[in-house]
Design an enzyme around this catalytic site. Structure first.
Site, PDB file in Angstrom:
ATOM      1  N   HIS A  71       0.821  -1.230   0.000  1.00 14.56           N
ATOM      2  CA  HIS A  71       0.000   0.000   0.000  1.00 14.56           C
ATOM      3  C   HIS A  71       0.854   1.279   0.000  1.00 14.56           C
ATOM      4  CE1 HIS A  71       0.375   0.367   4.364  1.00 14.56           C
ATOM      5  NE2 HIS A  71      -0.542  -0.511   4.662  1.00 14.56           N
TER       6      HIS A  71
ATOM      7  N   HIS B 100      -6.727  -8.102  14.666  1.00 12.21           N
ATOM      8  CA  HIS B 100      -6.647  -6.864  13.871  1.00 12.21           C
ATOM      9  C   HIS B 100      -7.356  -7.106  12.549  1.00 12.21           C
ATOM     10  CE1 HIS B 100      -5.181  -3.327  11.968  1.00 12.21           C
ATOM     11  NE2 HIS B 100      -4.076  -3.802  11.451  1.00 12.21           N
TER      12      HIS B 100
ATOM     13  N   GLU C  12      -7.234  -5.249   9.589  1.00 17.64           N
ATOM     14  CA  GLU C  12      -6.780  -4.685   8.311  1.00 17.64           C
ATOM     15  C   GLU C  12      -6.764  -5.788   7.251  1.00 17.64           C
ATOM     16  OE1 GLU C  12      -3.365  -2.117   8.564  1.00 17.64           O
ATOM     17  OE2 GLU C  12      -3.623  -1.432   6.491  1.00 17.64           O
TER      18      GLU C  12
ATOM     19  N   ASP D 196      -4.843  -7.131   5.174  1.00 17.49           N
ATOM     20  CA  ASP D 196      -3.809  -8.156   5.052  1.00 17.49           C
ATOM     21  C   ASP D 196      -3.950  -9.261   6.101  1.00 17.49           C
ATOM     22  OD1 ASP D 196      -3.167  -5.912   6.654  1.00 17.49           O
ATOM     23  OD2 ASP D 196      -1.057  -6.442   6.725  1.00 17.49           O
TER      24      ASP D 196
ATOM     25  N   HIS E 295      -2.205  -0.476  15.697  1.00 21.20           N
ATOM     26  CA  HIS E 295      -2.243   0.853  15.122  1.00 21.20           C
ATOM     27  C   HIS E 295      -3.614   1.220  14.539  1.00 21.20           C
ATOM     28  CE1 HIS E 295      -1.756  -0.090  10.597  1.00 21.20           C
ATOM     29  NE2 HIS E 295      -1.949  -1.247  11.172  1.00 21.20           N
TER      30      HIS E 295
ATOM     31  N   ASP F  34       0.234  -6.419  14.320  1.00 28.23           N
ATOM     32  CA  ASP F  34       1.268  -5.660  13.596  1.00 28.23           C
ATOM     33  C   ASP F  34       2.439  -5.223  14.480  1.00 28.23           C
ATOM     34  OD1 ASP F  34       0.219  -5.684  11.023  1.00 28.23           O
ATOM     35  OD2 ASP F  34      -0.989  -3.903  11.345  1.00 28.23           O
TER      36      ASP F  34
ATOM     37  N   TYR G  33       9.914  -0.161   9.752  1.00 28.43           N
ATOM     38  CA  TYR G  33       8.503  -0.506  10.006  1.00 28.43           C
ATOM     39  C   TYR G  33       7.906   0.462  11.027  1.00 28.43           C
ATOM     40  CZ  TYR G  33       4.719  -3.878  11.139  1.00 28.43           C
ATOM     41  OH  TYR G  33       3.516  -4.505  11.342  1.00 28.43           O
TER      42      TYR G  33
ATOM     43  N   HIS H 237       3.733  -9.935  11.038  1.00 28.47           N
ATOM     44  CA  HIS H 237       4.626  -9.760   9.877  1.00 28.47           C
ATOM     45  C   HIS H 237       6.060 -10.058  10.299  1.00 28.47           C
ATOM     46  CE1 HIS H 237       1.628  -7.766   7.349  1.00 28.47           C
ATOM     47  NE2 HIS H 237       1.351  -6.940   8.337  1.00 28.47           N
TER      48      HIS H 237
END
Ligand code: FEO
Length: 404
Positions: free
Chosen positions: A24, A78, A80, A82, A145, A164, A196, A229
């Site tokens: 992204h 989370h 998001e 991904d 986040h 994350d 990151y 990740h």
């Protein structure tokens, strides 16, 4: 890559994305991984899923360990894209599973899927899930986040699943910190963590400090930190907490990042004397040309240095577009504890340097006024002025750095 055991009956079942270079808009030269975890007990638990394109891979990895129909619990830390866009594929194979998610997570998940078809349990900080011999405990981490974010602690195995947080964009066959360090180096891993943090977590330093304090106060012993990740921290999980606290407290190198773009090389010609001036003051310097550098790398370099000089030509009385775009990106990350200044060339009338200072003000950054403008092309005299400008700025960076 097949499932990897973290501890007895606890598996990584995620996917490596070796090819992604634009996450992204974030440059990912080492690719990334989407980590999710399977925990076997009397009742079986899956923690998080992966990006949609990798659904087949995580499903294959789960099947390699257990029949997915036996999964009783799916924890979503989370929402998001991904991490949840393969949730429907997984749930189709685990029809008896209940999803555990924060309240804001559930409200977000409703925008992705029809939740009527699934059993959902909303959880909050302190709630637990017992699966037989093992107990999971949830800790909400809003804005770390995203508003929905939470982490999950597995008591018996002393593993903190952190979504994350504490991640890095790395695809590597070594799934653990010690394996990655043996193949590459600790410095490469540290750089990936800072990259990151700068691009994803920079705005949330206060929340990071609060949540780390909350986790420490809870008395949880932590053997493994398992993010969504990159590599999993097992060699020294306390080190990544310390790194995050340092970053949240504004740790930076005593150096200056000179971040610029140029139109007819006049602003670029100012760079050499400015950097010589910075070196004269005994401060390190790194030069980043924006149209030659991915934005996320320019953000990381800004964050690593205590001081930054932004260079832009004036185009039609305003900031050069690539510099304006960079500053907009930077403003969203709400940087703090950095000293900044600006310079650039102009032809008919100035404008860029003033606009950049206005942007610094909007960001609340400490700035050294008034910046430096050069008409058309730097003359020999201008080069001397550039040298003094760089030296004076670096001396102020030293004073500023000593406050931290
Ligand atoms: Fe890796 Fe916030 O998603």
């Amino acid at each position: 890559m097949k499932a990897v055991e973290l501890k007895k009956d606890v598996y990584w079942v995620g996917a490596l994305d070796w090819a992604v270079r634009d996450f992204h808009g974030y440059e990912t030269p080492r690719g990334t991984s989407y980590n999710n975890y399977l925990v076997l007990d009397d009742e079986i638990t899956l923690i998080d899923t992966v990006k949609y394109d990798f659904a087949d891979i995580t499903i294959k990895n789960i099947i390699g360990v257990v029949d997915p129909a036996r999964i009783k619990h799916v924890i979503i830390n989370h929402i998001e894209n991904d991490h949840v866009t393969s949730l429907d594929r997984v749930m189709a194979l685990a029809p008896d599973a209940t999803i555990y998610i924060s309240d804001k997570g559930k409200r977000g998940l409703e925008r992705f899927f029809d939740l009527e078809k699934w059993k959902i349990k909303v959880v909050k900080s302190g709630d637990t899930l017992c699966t037989g011999k093992k107990t999971f405990q949830f800790i909400e981490t809003p804005m770390l986040h995203w508003p929905d974010s939470m982490v999950t602690y597995l008591h018996e195995d002393k593993i903190l699943f952190t979504q994350d947080a504490f991640g890095q964009h790395i695809a590597s066959s070594g799934r653990f910190d010690d394996e990655f360090i043996a193949e590459y180096s600790e410095a490469v891993l540290e750089d990936a963590v800072v990259d990151y943090y700068a691009n994803i977590l920079m705005p949330f330093g206060q929340m990071i400090k609060m949540k780390i304090a909350e986790i420490e106060k809870s008395g949880f012993e932590i053997d493994i930190v398992a993010p969504d990740h990159g590599i999993i921290w097992r060699q020294n999980p306390g080190k990544v907490f310390k790194t995050y606290l340092d970053l949240a407290n504004g740790k930076a190198n005593l150096s200056v990042a000179v971040i610029y773009d140029t139109m007819w090389q006049s602003t670029e010609k100012m760079i050499v004397p400015i950097t010589e001036g910075i070196r004269e003051a005994g401060v390190g310097v790194k030069v980043i040309k924006l149209r030659a550098t991915p934005t996320s790398i320019a953000i990381k370099e800004f964050w690593k240095a205590r001081g930054a000089l932004i260079g832009s030509p004036t185009l039609n009385n305003i900031t050069y577009p690539s510099v304006a775009e960079y500053l907009t990106h930077l403003r969203g990350l709400r940087p703090k504890n950095r000293l900044v200044g600006a310079f650039g060339s102009y032809g008919w009338g100035g404008g860029a340097v003033k606009e950049i200072y206005d942007e610094f003000k909007r960001m609340g950054l400490d700035a050294v006024d008034p910046g430096l403008q050069v008409l058309y092309k730097p003359s020999r005299k201008d080069e001397e002025i550039c040298f003094e400008f760089g030296k004076n700025f670096a001396e102020k960076v030293i004073e500023y750095h000593n406050k931290f």
